[in-house]
Design a protein around this motif. Sequence first.
Motif, PDB file in Angstrom:
ATOM      1  N   THR A 275      71.340  20.963  21.952  1.00  0.00           N
ATOM      2  CA  THR A 275      72.548  20.156  22.117  1.00  0.00           C
ATOM      3  C   THR A 275      72.662  19.621  23.535  1.00  0.00           C
ATOM      4  O   THR A 275      72.536  20.377  24.505  1.00  0.00           O
ATOM      5  CB  THR A 275      73.791  21.002  21.777  1.00  0.00           C
ATOM      6  OG1 THR A 275      73.663  21.476  20.427  1.00  0.00           O
ATOM      7  CG2 THR A 275      75.068  20.192  21.904  1.00  0.00           C
ATOM      8  N   SER A 276      72.910  18.323  23.643  1.00  0.00           N
ATOM      9  CA  SER A 276      73.141  17.706  24.955  1.00  0.00           C
ATOM     10  C   SER A 276      74.419  16.883  24.890  1.00  0.00           C
ATOM     11  O   SER A 276      74.903  16.531  23.815  1.00  0.00           O
ATOM     12  CB  SER A 276      71.959  16.813  25.345  1.00  0.00           C
ATOM     13  OG  SER A 276      71.797  15.776  24.398  1.00  0.00           O
TER      14      SER A 276
ATOM     15  N   PHE B  27      76.125  19.804  28.763  1.00  0.00           N
ATOM     16  CA  PHE B  27      75.222  20.570  27.894  1.00  0.00           C
ATOM     17  C   PHE B  27      73.825  19.980  28.005  1.00  0.00           C
ATOM     18  O   PHE B  27      73.663  18.756  27.979  1.00  0.00           O
ATOM     19  CB  PHE B  27      75.694  20.490  26.436  1.00  0.00           C
ATOM     20  CG  PHE B  27      77.000  21.187  26.178  1.00  0.00           C
ATOM     21  CD1 PHE B  27      77.036  22.418  25.541  1.00  0.00           C
ATOM     22  CD2 PHE B  27      78.199  20.614  26.579  1.00  0.00           C
ATOM     23  CE1 PHE B  27      78.242  23.062  25.308  1.00  0.00           C
ATOM     24  CE2 PHE B  27      79.411  21.250  26.350  1.00  0.00           C
ATOM     25  CZ  PHE B  27      79.435  22.474  25.713  1.00  0.00           C
ATOM     26  N   GLN B  28      72.826  20.871  28.112  1.00  0.00           N
ATOM     27  CA  GLN B  28      71.425  20.438  28.184  1.00  0.00           C
ATOM     28  C   GLN B  28      70.659  21.015  26.999  1.00  0.00           C
ATOM     29  O   GLN B  28      70.772  22.205  26.692  1.00  0.00           O
ATOM     30  CB  GLN B  28      70.764  20.920  29.487  1.00  0.00           C
ATOM     31  CG  GLN B  28      71.264  20.214  30.737  1.00  0.00           C
ATOM     32  CD  GLN B  28      72.513  20.878  31.308  1.00  0.00           C
ATOM     33  OE1 GLN B  28      72.710  22.073  31.134  1.00  0.00           O
ATOM     34  NE2 GLN B  28      73.352  20.109  31.965  1.00  0.00           N
ATOM     35  N   ALA B  29      69.858  20.167  26.369  1.00  0.00           N
ATOM     36  CA  ALA B  29      69.164  20.553  25.132  1.00  0.00           C
ATOM     37  C   ALA B  29      68.187  21.714  25.321  1.00  0.00           C
ATOM     38  O   ALA B  29      67.888  22.441  24.373  1.00  0.00           O
ATOM     39  CB  ALA B  29      68.427  19.341  24.558  1.00  0.00           C
ATOM     40  N   GLU B  30      67.684  21.921  26.556  1.00  0.00           N
ATOM     41  CA  GLU B  30      66.707  22.994  26.787  1.00  0.00           C
ATOM     42  C   GLU B  30      67.325  24.377  26.578  1.00  0.00           C
ATOM     43  O   GLU B  30      66.661  25.298  26.113  1.00  0.00           O
ATOM     44  CB  GLU B  30      66.132  22.924  28.213  1.00  0.00           C
ATOM     45  CG  GLU B  30      65.354  21.670  28.527  1.00  0.00           C
ATOM     46  CD  GLU B  30      66.245  20.456  28.806  1.00  0.00           C
ATOM     47  OE1 GLU B  30      67.375  20.659  29.320  1.00  0.00           O
ATOM     48  OE2 GLU B  30      65.850  19.332  28.474  1.00  0.00           O
TER      49      GLU B  30
ATOM     50  N   ASN C 178      71.050  24.883  25.654  1.00  0.00           N
ATOM     51  CA  ASN C 178      72.321  24.946  24.932  1.00  0.00           C
ATOM     52  C   ASN C 178      72.101  24.603  23.461  1.00  0.00           C
ATOM     53  O   ASN C 178      71.469  23.596  23.140  1.00  0.00           O
ATOM     54  CB  ASN C 178      73.334  23.982  25.557  1.00  0.00           C
ATOM     55  CG  ASN C 178      73.630  24.301  27.016  1.00  0.00           C
ATOM     56  OD1 ASN C 178      73.782  23.404  27.831  1.00  0.00           O
ATOM     57  ND2 ASN C 178      73.693  25.575  27.380  1.00  0.00           N
TER      58      ASN C 178
END
Length: 340
Positions: A178-179, A191-194, A196
């Motif tokens: 999620t970003s 929010f960072q996809a790595e 979160n």
Amino acid sequence: MIQHAEKEITESTLLCDEKGNLNPKAIGYAKKPIIESNLKGHYMRKKKWNYWCVFGDEILFSATISHLDYAAVCYVYFLNYETQRFVEKTVTIPFGNKVKMPSNVLESLHLHSKEMSIQLLYIQNETHMTITVPDFDGDLLHADLHISHPLEDESLNVVIPWNRTQFQFVAKHHILPTSGFVKMGDARYAFQAEDNFAVLDYSRGILPREMTWNWGFASGRIGLRRIGLNFGGKWTDGTGMTENAIILDGKLTKIHEDLLFTYDTNDFMLPWKVKTKFSNEVDLTFTPFFHRTTKTDIKLASSEIHQMIGYYNGKIQLENGPTLHIREMLGSIEERKAKW
């Protein structure tokens, strides 16, 4: 003693027959969302919801659109881990005529009212979540999140059968990168996809008039590995099916045993135990740091939720696989009693 293995479904299947009763071919679990919830009939008894929970670095953010057949109940909540500021807003729409619940897990849906706007647009393996609440404890809340559904990832999709006229299809999709951001007043949370991840709880079925259930879940990283935990209790006991699974780096391992949830209903903040009934496959302790409690009573329906936010510790011994040592894994666990 080990419980029997549940049937795996590998081809697209309809949940219901022509009369709206349970299709026997749908009883089982699938690693992809290939069960279509074609509910019909059962006047006033159909229950449908899409619950989302996103674990951020600083906050937990959640949104739900649900339809109980005689009302749509939608809510958004926010928890700041450090300050423990918690805000929740609920909107009830009698009859819920304008809220159309999709019959497939990965499909768009939306709610628009003066008090709250929730749009969940699914396109090209991504859910674009846009939420606006003009008065969220005196602040304007606006969320813009992109939740990806990695094509190669597996998920838990399971049908729980009580009988031909009472059954539930649940899809629990974990570790969804999620970003984006959630903005509340002057505060902005990124929010960072790595790191979160979002969790989706999609549910469609004809539920008994009264129910009690436990649900525990977590999605995050342990070292370099992406791990999703999904545990259920009470409501599936005796049906021959469970909603228990581990998702490790996108691969699902089904846990066929019932789980025992041990906790103190006089003090939900005391540690909870989650353990497999017959083996040592799952042996975890959950230590809460926040207690969300909600009670709703809209005459026809009532609900009481005790949802705890906290940390899982312990170990999971996967059958024919590695032992996972769970250390301080952020997640949730709950008890819910519903009458509907």
